[in-house]
Structures are given as structure tokens and as C-alpha cells.
Design an enzyme around this catalytic site. Structure first.
Site, mmCIF file in Angstrom:
data_model
loop_
_atom_site.group_PDB
_atom_site.id
_atom_site.type_symbol
_atom_site.label_atom_id
_atom_site.label_comp_id
_atom_site.label_asym_id
_atom_site.label_seq_id
_atom_site.Cartn_x
_atom_site.Cartn_y
_atom_site.Cartn_z
ATOM 1 N N GLY A 47 0.857 -1.185 0.000
ATOM 2 C CA GLY A 47 0.000 0.000 0.000
ATOM 3 C C GLY A 47 0.892 1.234 0.000
ATOM 4 N N ASP A 236 -1.460 4.928 -6.299
ATOM 5 C CA ASP A 236 -0.024 4.747 -6.035
ATOM 6 C C ASP A 236 0.816 5.901 -6.566
ATOM 7 O OD1 ASP A 236 -1.138 1.889 -5.801
ATOM 8 O OD2 ASP A 236 0.855 1.836 -4.907
ATOM 9 N N LYS A 247 -3.707 -0.238 -8.332
ATOM 10 C CA LYS A 247 -3.639 -1.694 -8.511
ATOM 11 C C LYS A 247 -4.231 -2.136 -9.837
ATOM 12 C CE LYS A 247 -2.104 -4.181 -6.461
ATOM 13 N NZ LYS A 247 -0.742 -4.647 -6.846
HETATM 14 O O1 MRU Z 1 0.647 -3.928 -4.597
HETATM 15 P P1 MRU Z 1 0.019 -3.198 -3.453
HETATM 16 O O2 MRU Z 1 -0.838 -4.055 -2.595
HETATM 17 O O3 MRU Z 1 1.045 -2.397 -2.693
HETATM 18 O O4 MRU Z 1 -0.934 -2.142 -4.160
HETATM 19 C C1 MRU Z 1 -1.683 -1.277 -3.355
HETATM 20 C C2 MRU Z 1 -2.644 -0.467 -4.099
HETATM 21 O O5 MRU Z 1 -2.693 -0.476 -5.318
HETATM 22 C C3 MRU Z 1 -3.512 0.458 -3.314
HETATM 23 O O6 MRU Z 1 -4.754 0.604 -3.921
HETATM 24 C C4 MRU Z 1 -2.814 1.835 -3.282
HETATM 25 O O7 MRU Z 1 -1.514 1.710 -2.794
HETATM 26 C C5 MRU Z 1 -3.552 2.812 -2.489
HETATM 27 S S1 MRU Z 1 -3.223 2.527 -0.778
HETATM 28 C C6 MRU Z 1 -3.925 3.646 0.197
#
Ligand code: MRU
Length: 344
Positions: A47, A236, A247
Site C-alpha cells: 500500500g 499509487d 492496482k
Molecule cells: O501492490 P500493493 O498491494 O502495494 O498495491 C496497493 C494499491 O494499489 C492500493 O490501492 C494503493 O496503494 C492505495 S493505498 C492507500
């Protein structure tokens, strides 16, 4: 959320192992920056905002561990810890942003007459508490976007686990639920690592917020039947024109939402914005191990010898986004102008 997912002990860092949720609440202990980098790569913690916070704590940990060293050597080792942590995952802007703040301390501490390990620890803890505050502010501001009794779709996990606490998209949903605005949340399972089914459903169900897990490919059907009133996701990295990496699977949800006239909201703190790039195709998209796609819970699901592609993120063009909620205010289209005025 009552479970603490990041525990700072000064000379150690405990991370709730998100790979093992919801079955088990187990912690991974890190004693130096290298172990923190491994934990990030292995997705013990994930995240975007959480990556920034944990990376900053990793730098502070390294300084605390080497506190007795010659000062120039200490500076050198802390700088390499920043480099190591920077190389863990490429897409989340928050990771780089937090490390830049830690490097700022590294540059300025002598002039300010401070103790380096202490100054780094204070900065990391500040990054953490500022994130929680930003999440709460975004929750308050953004909740008003949802009419009473909304049925909301969210993707991946943008909750307390993905941040310093409270959450971005889930922070908004939490607050809106308190105000009677959320009747039900749909959590798309989020293949291949199932952050939606495992983590979002875990967070929401613990708080008594009604949640139904859906497969990633069920969203179109539910929208067509009028069962989804809004899509709310985290981010991200957001470019200067508002293109948003999140994601993998977020972009198709935005296309579907537009096709069905459903609002598509992004919730992200200012630390997620990368104003140095204009367009989404300039964002580095992490490619993860194909084994994550070819296997499920350690069991092979595709024939042996078959390859897989595993991009971890996709980019939703600014034009598909109804509004971006930040801690500084809500940005409405044209997003580029709004971003420049609010954050530029
Ligand atoms: O691969 P991850 O689990 O780190 O991806 C996380 C995401 O895509 C979340 O939606 C994003 O980081 C927003 S977190 C508040």
C-alpha cells in the site's frame, strides 16, 4: 482498526504480515534497513502510504543500529539504506517521497546541530502521523460525495493496512458509513494477491461495515443491474495531469463506471502526487513474478510450461476520474488545473 500493523520499538520494527491475513495475525521483525527492504519486496507490508512510512522507519532503524559509528560513516550508511529502500518497488510515489524527506534530514542535521539518529526517527514518526491525519481529513471531506445509503465498489486494499492507519479510499468509506451514507461495500477480490478479498474484507468486517467480496470480473454485471452507486479507490502515483496508477484492474473499473454513468473517485494524500511527470505512460509499472499468477495458495492453477504476465498496476486516464480527494481539498475536472492550483 484495533490491530496495530506497524509497531516501532526504536531499535526494532514489527510489521503485521499482510501475506498471512486473514487467517493469522503474525508479525515479522526487522532489525535493519535490509530486512525492511526484504519485507517490502515480499509484500509483508504494502500500500503506497504504508510503503513510505515503513521505508522511513527503515532508515531510522539503520541509524539507530549504527548510532555509535563515526559520523561521516554513519551518514554514508544511512544514504545507502535510502538507496536500498528506493530499489524495492518502483510505482508508489509515497515511497520515494518519504525517502526524499529522510534525505533532507541527512543533508540538514549538522547545520541544525541535531543528533542524526534522533532527527531521522522524529522525521519518520512525523511522516507517519501526518499520513494518519491526512487520511482522516480526506475521510471527512470525501464522505460528502456519497449520498445516503450508497452501495460502493472498492478495489485492492486502500485501508488502514495500506497507510499509517484509517485508510484513503476505506477512510472515506469508514467515515461515510458512520454518517449513514454507505449501505454496502463491494470488495473486488484483486487477483493475483487478493488484497480485496483478504484485507479489505477483513478490515471492513471487523468494523461491522457490510461488505461483499466479488470476483474482479463481476463488476460490469453489478453495474449493469444498477447495484453500484460509486467506485472509490486509492492511488499509487498521480501525475500532474491527473493520470492515476493504482492496482491492476482499476482502469477497467473506471471504463465500466464511465460506461454506466457511475462516479469514479480517487482518494490520495498529496504525497502520492508526482508533479514531475505529466502523463501516465511515464509511470514505471512494477512487473511482479509470474508465479504469483500461475499459482494460488501454493498450488499450480495453470498448466506447467505456460507463462504469465503480472503487471502490478495500471493507469486510469484523468478523463475517467470524477474527482480526486486529497487532504488539501477535492479536485474536480479539469484535474490538471485543479492539481496545479491546489498542489503545484
Ligand atoms: O501492490 P500493493 O498491494 O502495494 O498495491 C496497493 C494499491 O494499489 C492500493 O490501492 C494503493 O496503494 C492505495 S493505498 C492507500
Amino acid at each position: 482498526m484495533s490491530v496495530r500493523h506497524i509497531i516501532w520499538e526504536g531499535k526494532g520494527l514489527l510489521l503485521l504480515d499482510q501475506r498471512r491475513l486473514p487467517e493469522e495475525e503474525a508479525y515479522v521483525r526487522c532489525d535493519d534497513a535490509r530486512q525492511v527492504a526484504e519485507a517490502i519486496k515480499a509484500m509483508v507490508v504494502r500500500g503506497a502510504p504504508a510503503l513510505g512510512i515503513v521505508a522511513a522507519l527503515g532508515v531510522a532503524l539503520e541509524a539507530a543500529r549504527l548510532g555509535g559509528e563515526d559520523l561521516s560513516l554513519l551518514e554514508e550508511k544511512v544514504a545507502s539504506a535510502c538507496e536500498l529502500l528506493r530499489s524495492t518497488r518502483p510505482t508508489a510515489r509515497n515511497l520515494f517521497w518519504a525517502l526524499e524527506r529522510m534525505e533532507g534530514v541527512l543533508k540538514g542535521w549538522r547545520g541544525e546541530g541535531r543528533d542524526l539518529p534522533r532527527a531521522l526517527e522524529e522525521e519518520a514518526l512525523r511522516i507517519w502521523s501526518e499520513d494518519v491525519e491526512a487520511n482522516r481529513t480526506m475521510g471527512c471531506l470525501g464522505a460528502e460525495l456519497l449520498p445516503q445509503g450508497s452501495r460502493v465498489l472498492t478495489h485492492c486494499n486502500a485501508g488502514a493496512l495500506a497507510t499509517g492507519g484509517y485508510g484513503t479510499a476505506l477512510g472515506l468509506i469508514r467515515r461515510a458509513h458512520e454518517e449513514g451514507r454507505v449501505a454496502e461495500v463491494f470488495a473486488s477480490e484483486t487477483r493475483p494477491l487478493l488484497q480485496g478479498a483478504r484485507l479489505t474484507a477483513w478490515e471492513l468486517s471487523r468494523e461491522g461495515i457490510p461488505v461483499s467480496v466479488i470476483t474482479d470480473n463481476a463488476a460490469g454485471h453489478l453495474m449493469q443491474r444498477g447495484q453500484i452507486g460509486a467506485v472509490v479507490v486509492g492511488a499509487d502515483r498521480i501525475t500532474a495531469r491527473g493520470d492515476t496508477a493504482n492496482k491492476i484492474g482499476t482502469y477497467p473499473l473506471a471504463v465500466l463506471a464511465r460506461g454506466h454513468g457511475i462516479p469514479f473517485y480517487v482518494v490520495a494524500p498529496s504525497s502520492t502526487f508526482d508533479l514531475s511527470i505529466a502523463r501516465g505512460d511515464e509511470i514505471t509499472i512494477e512487473e511482479r513474478d509470474q508465479e504469483e499468477v500461475l499459482n494460488l495458495y501454493g498450488r499450480r492453477i495453470a498448466p506447467h510450461g505456460v507463462r504469465a504476465l503480472n503487471p502490478a498496476f495500471d493507469v486510469t486516464p484523468a478523463e475517467l476520474i470524477t474527482a480526486i480527494v486529497t487532504e488539501k481539498g477535492i479536485i474536480w475536472p479539469p484535474l490538471e488545473k485543479g492539481i496545479r492550483e491546489l498542489l503545484g
